[in-house]
Design a protein around this motif. Structure first.
Motif, mmCIF file in Angstrom:
data_model
loop_
_atom_site.group_PDB
_atom_site.id
_atom_site.type_symbol
_atom_site.label_atom_id
_atom_site.label_comp_id
_atom_site.label_asym_id
_atom_site.label_seq_id
_atom_site.Cartn_x
_atom_site.Cartn_y
_atom_site.Cartn_z
ATOM 1 N N GLN A 113 40.325 55.658 37.397
ATOM 2 C CA GLN A 113 40.249 54.397 37.239
ATOM 3 C C GLN A 113 39.750 53.570 38.621
ATOM 4 N N ILE A 114 40.242 54.246 39.548
ATOM 5 C CA ILE A 114 40.276 53.346 40.734
ATOM 6 C C ILE A 114 38.749 53.665 41.391
ATOM 7 N N LYS A 115 38.239 54.798 41.083
ATOM 8 C CA LYS A 115 36.975 55.357 41.598
ATOM 9 C C LYS A 115 35.971 54.928 40.475
ATOM 10 N N GLU A 116 36.312 54.542 39.227
ATOM 11 C CA GLU A 116 35.185 54.201 38.428
ATOM 12 C C GLU A 116 34.344 52.725 38.746
ATOM 13 N N LEU A 117 34.844 52.052 39.386
ATOM 14 C CA LEU A 117 34.339 50.757 39.689
ATOM 15 C C LEU A 117 34.092 50.599 41.369
ATOM 16 N N PRO A 118 32.860 50.172 42.010
ATOM 17 C CA PRO A 118 32.875 49.939 43.298
ATOM 18 C C PRO A 118 33.823 49.219 43.928
ATOM 19 N N LEU A 119 34.156 49.617 45.015
ATOM 20 C CA LEU A 119 35.433 48.573 45.730
ATOM 21 C C LEU A 119 34.630 47.294 45.968
ATOM 22 N N ASP A 120 33.675 47.038 46.177
ATOM 23 C CA ASP A 120 32.845 45.754 46.626
ATOM 24 C C ASP A 120 32.330 45.093 45.169
ATOM 25 N N SER A 121 32.648 45.446 44.002
ATOM 26 C CA SER A 121 32.419 44.775 42.953
ATOM 27 C C SER A 121 33.477 43.684 42.549
ATOM 28 N N PRO A 122 32.820 42.841 41.829
ATOM 29 C CA PRO A 122 33.847 41.694 41.536
ATOM 30 C C PRO A 122 35.207 42.289 40.882
ATOM 31 N N SER A 123 36.235 41.654 40.832
ATOM 32 C CA SER A 123 37.327 42.093 40.226
ATOM 33 C C SER A 123 37.398 42.287 38.877
ATOM 34 N N GLY A 124 36.757 41.668 38.072
ATOM 35 C CA GLY A 124 36.553 41.865 36.600
ATOM 36 C C GLY A 124 37.562 40.824 35.940
ATOM 37 N N PHE A 125 38.124 39.977 36.958
ATOM 38 C CA PHE A 125 39.295 38.986 36.096
ATOM 39 C C PHE A 125 38.777 37.644 36.912
ATOM 40 N N GLU A 126 38.607 36.790 36.003
ATOM 41 C CA GLU A 126 37.973 35.315 36.492
ATOM 42 C C GLU A 126 39.319 34.707 37.430
ATOM 43 N N TRP A 127 40.390 34.884 37.151
ATOM 44 C CA TRP A 127 41.698 34.382 37.773
ATOM 45 C C TRP A 127 41.833 34.982 39.049
ATOM 46 N N TYR A 128 41.242 36.081 39.328
ATOM 47 C CA TYR A 128 41.124 36.697 40.755
ATOM 48 C C TYR A 128 39.715 36.955 41.012
#
Length: 175
Positions: A113-128
């Protein structure tokens, strides 16, 4: 620092935070598990912590898969904001073994899960409104915050012996 090293550090620190939480779960006496002494009983605070880790390790709220033994509304601790309050009354409780199982599920999928999305991509949660990397740091801090809260409760009852994990190795196993 290369992303591979950052991933390695994040994985290690998640394991450290979850390891400390696991130690706390194991130390909560049965008579303190569902006490009415606090606004949120210990089991619910632990459940909320694990639930949040699972949520934020995912890509978004839409892909969240609930824990098989979830108690409806237990993730909400109540507060001043509408989103902090469960839409249903919390009925029942999770056992220690169930919450330890929940922690294990997170640990099993952690690296992927940590490696699934790039670290510089948006959080995926509008409140963050920040990056995945910052969300990971925030999530680790959240785990530590509630772990410390439960440790403080237990220390008030005379329960001691909460070792600090520096990495993914249980204290005493440091290399």
């Amino acid at each position: 620092m290369e992303n591979s090293k950052i991933y390695e550090v994040l994985i290690s620190q998640y394991h450290a935070a979850l390891g400390m939480l696991r130690d706390v779960v194991e130390k909560v006496p049965n008579d303190e598990w569902n006490t009415n002494e606090y606004h949120n009983p210990n089991w619910q605070l632990i459940y909320h912590t694990i639930w949040s880790a699972r949520l934020y390790l995912g890509g978004s709220h839409d892909v969240y898969k609930p824990f098989e033994k979830a108690i409806a509304g237990a993730e909400s601790l109540g507060g001043d904001q509408e989103w902090e309050n469960a839409e249903v009354e919390v009925i029942g409780q999770n056992s220690k073994s169930e919450l330890l199982e929940f922690i294990s599920e997170i640990e099993e999928n952690l690296e992927r899960q940590i490696k699934e999305l790039p670290l510089d991509s948006p959080s995926g949660f509008e409140w963050y409104p920040y990056t995945r990397f910052e969300l990971h740091l925030n999530t680790i801090r959240h785990i530590q915050h509630h772990t410390a809260q439960i440790i403080e409760r237990l220390k008030e009852k005379g329960i001691k012996g909460f070792p600090w994990w520096i990495d993914s190795n249980k204290p005493g196993e440091w290399v």
